[in-house]
Design an enzyme around this catalytic site. Sequence first.
Site, short mmCIF file in Angstrom:
data_model
loop_
_atom_site.label_atom_id
_atom_site.label_comp_id
_atom_site.label_asym_id
_atom_site.label_seq_id
_atom_site.Cartn_x
_atom_site.Cartn_y
_atom_site.Cartn_z
N ARG A 82 0.81 -1.22 0.00
CA ARG A 82 0.00 0.00 0.00
C ARG A 82 0.84 1.27 0.00
O ARG A 82 1.74 1.43 0.81
CB ARG A 82 -0.92 -0.01 1.23
CG ARG A 82 -2.08 0.92 1.07
CD ARG A 82 -3.11 0.59 2.10
NE ARG A 82 -3.20 1.73 3.01
CZ ARG A 82 -3.96 1.76 4.06
NH1 ARG A 82 -4.66 0.70 4.39
NH2 ARG A 82 -4.03 2.81 4.81
N HIS A 112 4.42 -11.26 2.89
CA HIS A 112 4.81 -10.17 3.76
C HIS A 112 6.06 -10.53 4.57
O HIS A 112 6.51 -9.75 5.41
CB HIS A 112 3.64 -9.82 4.69
CG HIS A 112 3.64 -8.42 5.15
ND1 HIS A 112 4.43 -7.97 6.17
CD2 HIS A 112 2.94 -7.34 4.71
CE1 HIS A 112 4.22 -6.68 6.36
NE2 HIS A 112 3.32 -6.28 5.49
#
Length: 168
Positions: A82, A112
């Site tokens: 993001r 991640h």
Amino acid sequence: PEFNTNNSVLNVIRRKDRFIHVPYYSFDAYLRFLGEAALSPDVKVIKITLYRLAKDSKVVATLIDAAKNGKRVTAVIELLARFDEANNITLSKEMQDAGINVIFGVEGLKIHSKLTLIEARSGDVVCIGTGNFHEGNARVYTDCLLFTAAKNIVKDVKNVFEFIQAPF
């Protein structure tokens, strides 16, 4: 302190695990780890997962140097980080242009994890981090980095990369 000497960081890690807590310890320790791997004739392979990167990323520059030095470099980059999507796309193109095998994750799975695998003739080492390999963020956010040559952990990290690279 062993990372601040003229000794080989990779050999220091092979002798004993090292754990740093940034920003209390400098992220330069990680950059030195990666930089030594990029230059060492002993190192053949570097694999890394990337999530969020600095605009003028020293990590990416070092990976490009490694590829130019004949290392087989694989970078798994998460494009859906993001607010950093455009930067990640730009840097992934730079890496591809340098001959780095860039993988854009696994469909349906957000990667991640922060992993670095260094495969070398004298022994493989890994770094597992809680934060991004982002030198700017490392000055602000609190994260941990474990450097180890423990065979069971190295094997687990290799298994993660094999899973990511497996054809689906």
